[in-house]
Each structure stands twice: as C-alpha cells, then as structure tokens.
Design a protein around this motif. Structure first.
Motif, PDB file in Angstrom:
ATOM      1  N   UNK A  38      33.592  28.851  42.315  1.00 29.06           N
ATOM      2  CA  UNK A  38      33.027  27.697  43.021  1.00 29.06           C
ATOM      3  C   UNK A  38      31.524  27.804  43.195  1.00 29.06           C
ATOM      4  N   UNK A  39      30.975  29.012  43.085  1.00 29.00           N
ATOM      5  CA  UNK A  39      29.523  29.153  43.207  1.00 29.00           C
ATOM      6  C   UNK A  39      28.806  28.366  42.117  1.00 29.00           C
ATOM      7  N   UNK A  40      29.445  28.270  40.935  1.00 32.49           N
ATOM      8  CA  UNK A  40      28.853  27.527  39.832  1.00 32.49           C
ATOM      9  C   UNK A  40      29.472  26.133  39.694  1.00 32.49           C
ATOM     10  N   UNK A  41      30.693  25.959  40.159  1.00 27.98           N
ATOM     11  CA  UNK A  41      31.381  24.683  39.993  1.00 27.98           C
ATOM     12  C   UNK A  41      31.113  23.710  41.124  1.00 27.98           C
ATOM     13  N   UNK A  42      30.426  24.151  42.174  1.00 32.45           N
ATOM     14  CA  UNK A  42      30.074  23.305  43.312  1.00 32.45           C
ATOM     15  C   UNK A  42      31.310  22.691  43.964  1.00 32.45           C
ATOM     16  N   UNK A  43      32.315  23.500  44.190  1.00 34.66           N
ATOM     17  CA  UNK A  43      33.497  23.051  44.913  1.00 34.66           C
ATOM     18  C   UNK A  43      34.576  22.434  44.055  1.00 34.66           C
ATOM     19  N   UNK A  44      34.385  22.293  42.763  1.00 35.26           N
ATOM     20  CA  UNK A  44      35.395  21.710  41.883  1.00 35.26           C
ATOM     21  C   UNK A  44      36.403  22.778  41.491  1.00 35.26           C
ATOM     22  N   UNK A  45      37.217  23.230  42.482  1.00 35.85           N
ATOM     23  CA  UNK A  45      38.101  24.371  42.275  1.00 35.85           C
ATOM     24  C   UNK A  45      39.315  24.042  41.424  1.00 35.85           C
ATOM     25  N   UNK A  46      39.715  22.761  41.358  1.00 38.65           N
ATOM     26  CA  UNK A  46      40.910  22.394  40.602  1.00 38.65           C
ATOM     27  C   UNK A  46      40.725  22.692  39.117  1.00 38.65           C
ATOM     28  N   UNK A  47      39.517  22.456  38.606  1.00 42.25           N
ATOM     29  CA  UNK A  47      39.262  22.662  37.191  1.00 42.25           C
ATOM     30  C   UNK A  47      39.296  24.142  36.808  1.00 42.25           C
ATOM     31  N   UNK A  48      39.094  25.024  37.786  1.00 44.85           N
ATOM     32  CA  UNK A  48      39.031  26.460  37.502  1.00 44.85           C
ATOM     33  C   UNK A  48      40.288  27.198  37.949  1.00 44.85           C
ATOM     34  N   UNK A  49      41.264  26.463  38.493  1.00 49.16           N
ATOM     35  CA  UNK A  49      42.470  27.109  38.999  1.00 49.16           C
ATOM     36  C   UNK A  49      43.260  27.766  37.872  1.00 49.16           C
ATOM     37  N   UNK A  50      43.377  27.110  36.721  1.00 48.77           N
ATOM     38  CA  UNK A  50      44.176  27.650  35.633  1.00 48.77           C
ATOM     39  C   UNK A  50      43.564  28.935  35.065  1.00 48.77           C
ATOM     40  N   UNK A  51      42.253  28.989  34.988  1.00 56.82           N
ATOM     41  CA  UNK A  51      41.620  30.208  34.477  1.00 56.82           C
ATOM     42  C   UNK A  51      41.805  31.370  35.432  1.00 56.82           C
ATOM     43  N   UNK A  52      41.770  31.104  36.746  1.00 53.93           N
ATOM     44  CA  UNK A  52      41.989  32.160  37.737  1.00 53.93           C
ATOM     45  C   UNK A  52      43.443  32.638  37.677  1.00 53.93           C
ATOM     46  N   UNK A  53      44.381  31.703  37.543  1.00 54.97           N
ATOM     47  CA  UNK A  53      45.788  32.083  37.426  1.00 54.97           C
ATOM     48  C   UNK A  53      46.037  32.891  36.151  1.00 54.97           C
ATOM     49  N   UNK A  54      45.388  32.504  35.063  1.00 60.71           N
ATOM     50  CA  UNK A  54      45.530  33.245  33.807  1.00 60.71           C
ATOM     51  C   UNK A  54      45.021  34.676  33.963  1.00 60.71           C
ATOM     52  N   UNK A  55      43.882  34.828  34.624  1.00 64.09           N
ATOM     53  CA  UNK A  55      43.325  36.162  34.836  1.00 64.09           C
ATOM     54  C   UNK A  55      44.251  37.010  35.700  1.00 64.09           C
ATOM     55  N   UNK A  56      44.861  36.403  36.713  1.00 66.82           N
ATOM     56  CA  UNK A  56      45.760  37.153  37.597  1.00 66.82           C
ATOM     57  C   UNK A  56      47.030  37.567  36.858  1.00 66.82           C
ATOM     58  N   UNK A  57      47.572  36.668  36.047  1.00 67.61           N
ATOM     59  CA  UNK A  57      48.839  36.944  35.365  1.00 67.61           C
ATOM     60  C   UNK A  57      48.695  37.922  34.206  1.00 67.61           C
ATOM     61  N   UNK A  58      47.493  38.096  33.699  1.00 66.01           N
ATOM     62  CA  UNK A  58      47.287  38.997  32.562  1.00 66.01           C
ATOM     63  C   UNK A  58      46.560  40.276  32.959  1.00 66.01           C
ATOM     64  N   UNK A  59      46.437  40.517  34.258  1.00 63.09           N
ATOM     65  CA  UNK A  59      45.804  41.738  34.761  1.00 63.09           C
ATOM     66  C   UNK A  59      46.879  42.722  35.215  1.00 63.09           C
ATOM     67  N   UNK A  60      46.715  43.975  34.862  1.00 67.77           N
ATOM     68  CA  UNK A  60      47.685  45.003  35.254  1.00 67.77           C
ATOM     69  C   UNK A  60      47.657  45.178  36.776  1.00 67.77           C
ATOM     70  N   UNK A  61      48.831  45.074  37.399  1.00 71.53           N
ATOM     71  CA  UNK A  61      48.943  45.225  38.841  1.00 71.53           C
ATOM     72  C   UNK A  61      49.078  46.700  39.204  1.00 71.53           C
TER      73      UNK A  61
END
Length: 206
Positions: A38-61
């Motif tokens: 959101x620091x770069x998207x100026x609050x447009x979090x919906x557009x970046x939600x899928x990329x954040x979810x992708x990063x979480x799902x493909x990161x070793x827990x």
C-alpha cells in the motif's frame, strides 16, 4: 435475513476467526504484506491481494517445513516466468510426467508429506507451549482483594473494536474455590454468575 429464511447460524473456530488463533496469525501476515504494498499503491489493496496471497502460499512455513501450495496440490508452484521461459526445473517436471509411474509415485508421496508436515507442526506447537509455560507466573488472590477482569470474556462493546479496553473492573474477590478459581462480586456486593480462573484476572491498584 437469517430469520427470514429460517436459517440457524452457528459459529465454529474454522469460520469464526475471533476464536481461531491460526487464522489470526495468517491474517496478520497477509495484512503486513498488504501494508508494504500500500505504500506504493496508495491504499488500493484489492489489486495487490492476490500477489500477497501467492507469496504466502508459496513460502515455506516454519511450523510445517513445507509450502501451503505443496501440501494442498502435491507439487511446488511455478512462477509465471517459468511458464513463459522454460526453466530446468520445468523441463525435468514435464519429462517426469511423461511416465505414469512418476505421477503415481508423486501422488502417493503427498500423503507422506502431509503427515510429516503435521507431525512437525505438532512438535513445534509443543515447543512453543513449553517455552510459554516456563515464563508463566502463578497468580494467587485472597478474599476481598480487588482485581480486574479480562474484557474479552464479558459483553465487550463491538463498536470499539481493537480500541476497546483489555481489562474491566475493579471487582472484589467474594470466595476462593481451590487454587485458581474465584467468585467475584461488584463493589456494590452483587455476585457475578460464574467463576473465574486466575489467568483471566489481574491485581487492581488504585
């Protein structure tokens, strides 16, 4: 709407994040990832939600030692770059999938991977519990002591959200039951309906 269609709603820990610590932990990671975007998207979090979810799902827990994607689908995820420009890992995977025996072996291995991840998760939780219990200090109160009660146990005001106070009171100890159970009463002498454990109370200092 629930009463109109005669639907009974029951909250479970899986569907009710307020009572599921794992859901809260996952949501915290996703929110932190969105804050960085959101620091770069100026609050447009919906557009970046899928990329954040992708990063979480493909990161070793840390707890399981595996990615959520592999536990779910049985193989590691490929990034879009690997699809457009075939990498060595993609070529090897495609070559292995030509052989039906390799596919069957991979499907059989996923059960073992899930079992190992589950055992590793249970072991990690036990270590966390043991580490936490070493730091826990036993609380003991006596009759007529003034205490504060955890606010999330009673009728907490939902409008205040996370800004609500964590403790409410003070209350007076009316009776001590055993080593860690207490009967509370208000300062006017009105007894509360249920008993309370020591871990839900703290000493009150005026």
């Amino acid at each position: 709407m629930m009463s109109k269609f005669q639907i009974k709603q029951h909250f479970a820990s899986v569907e009710h994040p307020q009572s599921n610590g794992q859901a809260e932990a996952a949501n915290k990671i996703i929110v932190n990832g969105l804050k960085k975007q959101m620091e770069k998207a100026q609050g447009d979090w919906v557009e970046h939600l899928y990329s954040v979810l992708w990063a979480y799902r493909t990161t070793v827990q840390t707890s399981t030692g595996e990615t959520p994607f592999r536990i779910t689908y049985g193989c590691e995820a490929m990034i879009p770059v690997e699809i457009g420009e075939p990498s060595l890992r993609k070529l090897q995977t495609l070559q292995e999938r030509v052989n039906n025996e390799a596919i069957a072996a991979e499907l059989d291995l996923i059960d073992e991977v899930r079992t190992t991840a589950h055992l590793r998760d249970v072991a990690t939780k036990r270590l966390i519990v043991a580490r936490y219990n070493r730091k826990v200090k036993h609380r003991s109160f006596e009759k007529d002591d003034l205490v504060l009660r955890r606010a999330d146990i009673g009728n907490k005001n939902s409008r205040e959200g996370k800004l609500a106070a964590n403790w409410e009171g003070p209350y007076r100890i009316r009776e001590k039951l055993g080593s860690s159970a207490y009967v509370l009463e208000t300062l006017n002498g009105e007894a509360l309906k249920r008993t309370w454990n020591a871990d839900k109370l703290r000493a009150y200092y005026s």
